[in-house]
Write a protein that holds these residues in place. Structure first.
Motif, PDB file in Angstrom:
ATOM      1  N   ALA A 239       0.829  -1.203   0.000  1.00  0.00           N
ATOM      2  CA  ALA A 239       0.000   0.000   0.000  1.00  0.00           C
ATOM      3  C   ALA A 239       0.866   1.256   0.000  1.00  0.00           C
ATOM      4  N   ALA A 240       0.496   2.229  -0.823  1.00  0.00           N
ATOM      5  CA  ALA A 240       1.180   3.527  -0.867  1.00  0.00           C
ATOM      6  C   ALA A 240       0.407   4.533  -0.029  1.00  0.00           C
ATOM      7  N   GLN A 241       1.000   5.724   0.136  1.00  0.00           N
ATOM      8  CA  GLN A 241       0.365   6.811   0.876  1.00  0.00           C
ATOM      9  C   GLN A 241       0.445   8.089   0.054  1.00  0.00           C
ATOM     10  N   LEU A 258       5.091  11.494  -7.627  1.00  0.00           N
ATOM     11  CA  LEU A 258       4.509  11.688  -6.301  1.00  0.00           C
ATOM     12  C   LEU A 258       3.125  11.042  -6.273  1.00  0.00           C
ATOM     13  N   VAL A 259       2.853  10.280  -5.228  1.00  0.00           N
ATOM     14  CA  VAL A 259       1.556   9.624  -5.089  1.00  0.00           C
ATOM     15  C   VAL A 259       0.490  10.678  -4.780  1.00  0.00           C
ATOM     16  N   ALA A 260      -0.560  10.698  -5.583  1.00  0.00           N
ATOM     17  CA  ALA A 260      -1.677  11.610  -5.333  1.00  0.00           C
ATOM     18  C   ALA A 260      -2.708  10.953  -4.426  1.00  0.00           C
ATOM     19  N   TRP A 286       9.655   1.094 -11.836  1.00  0.00           N
ATOM     20  CA  TRP A 286       9.190   2.101 -10.902  1.00  0.00           C
ATOM     21  C   TRP A 286       9.201   1.538  -9.487  1.00  0.00           C
ATOM     22  N   HIS A 287       9.546   2.413  -8.517  1.00  0.00           N
ATOM     23  CA  HIS A 287       9.673   1.938  -7.140  1.00  0.00           C
ATOM     24  C   HIS A 287       9.086   2.961  -6.173  1.00  0.00           C
ATOM     25  N   LEU A 288       8.465   2.434  -5.141  1.00  0.00           N
ATOM     26  CA  LEU A 288       7.775   3.259  -4.158  1.00  0.00           C
ATOM     27  C   LEU A 288       8.682   3.622  -2.992  1.00  0.00           C
ATOM     28  N   GLY A 289       8.811   4.936  -2.738  1.00  0.00           N
ATOM     29  CA  GLY A 289       9.486   5.410  -1.535  1.00  0.00           C
ATOM     30  C   GLY A 289      10.986   5.547  -1.630  1.00  0.00           C
TER      31      GLY A 289
END
Length: 310
Positions: A239-241, A258-260, A286-289
């Motif tokens: 889960a993203a934020q 940037l996660v919207a 692509w990678h989160l964080g």
């Protein structure tokens, strides 16, 4: 709801709030502040709108509809409502318009899926952004997401909740992501020009109306080819934020997006609407964080991006 089932039911949207504008000049005032044509907002119709800083960056996003000739409601994220209401109120000046927070008087519910469609029956507006206004409630159709029909219900806070199965907040946010309609929340305030989150593609920007704060920047982005970023859907097992940075393998030293908004249908089935650099699309990972963070898999928007931005 089983792990593989699509969301169906109702949820009290406690993370949403409601601004009310009343008075003979309410529509004219809002018309001069928002990205949308509010003066010609007809009964039976809702519209998306953005509220920008002078630099063209979104301070809030709204779903807007009329309750009567001199009353307009604006639904937005609860965490941006106080600052937005304060800022808007500063510019009312001599206009015959009173703004207030109506969140305590009205309850907002998200309704989705076959169960909601059956419960609503003939009351349900069929097309996106159509509105059914009754004396004690407003019901508007939201864009579908992953084939799931959705509605926004506004009713008095003391009224009984819809007699529907409970819908998990994260599942509703997952649907929001897949609708492709971004909602500005506190971590993303002033991060995006409207086109960066596709607001004009989903009907949230009117380029024929008069001036509003940030209008020159928004128009320049549209007509001079200066737009370098767009919002895309990504899937992940994590889960993203909102406000979380996203990195691309071709340039791991700096963020590429940037996660919207983000949501999770079930454990391991998460999605995010991410504003990304257009130059990074087409290859790599692509990678989160962080550059070595969880992998994000590009998904599909429910509408096409302009060919010049693809």
């Amino acid at each position: 709801m089983t792990e593989n089932a699509l969301p169906s039911g109702a949820l009290r949207l406690t993370d949403w709030g409601l601004i009310r504008a009343r008075g003979a000049d309410a529509a004219h005032f809002l018309h001069g502040q928002l990205t949308q044509d509010i003066e010609h907002l007809a009964p039976g119709q809702a519209r998306l709108a953005g509220y920008c800083s002078p630099k063209g960056r979104l301070l809030a996003s709204f779903i807007v509809w009329r309750r009567g000739p001199e009353e307009i409601l604006l639904a937005c994220s609860a965490d941006v409502l106080p600052a937005t209401l304060k800022r808007l109120s500063m510019f009312v000046l001599r206009a015959k318009c009173k703004l207030d927070d109506a969140s305590a008087e009205w309850a907002l519910y998200g309704l989705a899926g076959a169960a909601a469609a059956a419960w609503l029956g003939a009351r349900a507006p069929a097309a996106a952004w159509q509105l059914n206004t009754q004396e004690d409630a407003d019901l508007l159709r939201l864009p579908d997401a992953q084939g799931v029909p959705r509605w926004l219900l506004a009713q008095p806070g003391a009224a009984a909740a819809p007699a529907l199965p409970a819908l998990a907040p994260e599942a509703w946010r997952w649907l929001e992501v897949h609708s492709g309609v971004a909602r500005i929340v506190a971590p993303t305030v002033e991060q995006f020009v409207p086109q960066m989150v596709n607001l004009e593609l989903v009907g949230g920007v009117n380029f024929q109306k008069g001036c509003y704060p940030g209008q020159e920047v928004v128009a320049r982005s549209q007509y001079r080819g200066t737009l370098k970023r767009r919002a895309m859907v990504f899937d992940s097992e994590v889960a993203a934020q909102p406000g979380q940075e996203v990195f691309h393998s071709d340039d791991p030293g700096q963020p590429a997006g940037l996660v919207a908004n983000a949501g999770q249908l079930a454990e391991g089935r998460a999605s995010a609407l991410v504003e990304v650099k257009l130059a990074a699309l087409g290859g790599g990972s692509w990678h989160l964080g962080a550059a070595d963070g969880p992998t994000l898999r590009p998904g599909a928007l429910p509408y096409p991006l302009p060919t010049e931005a693809a």
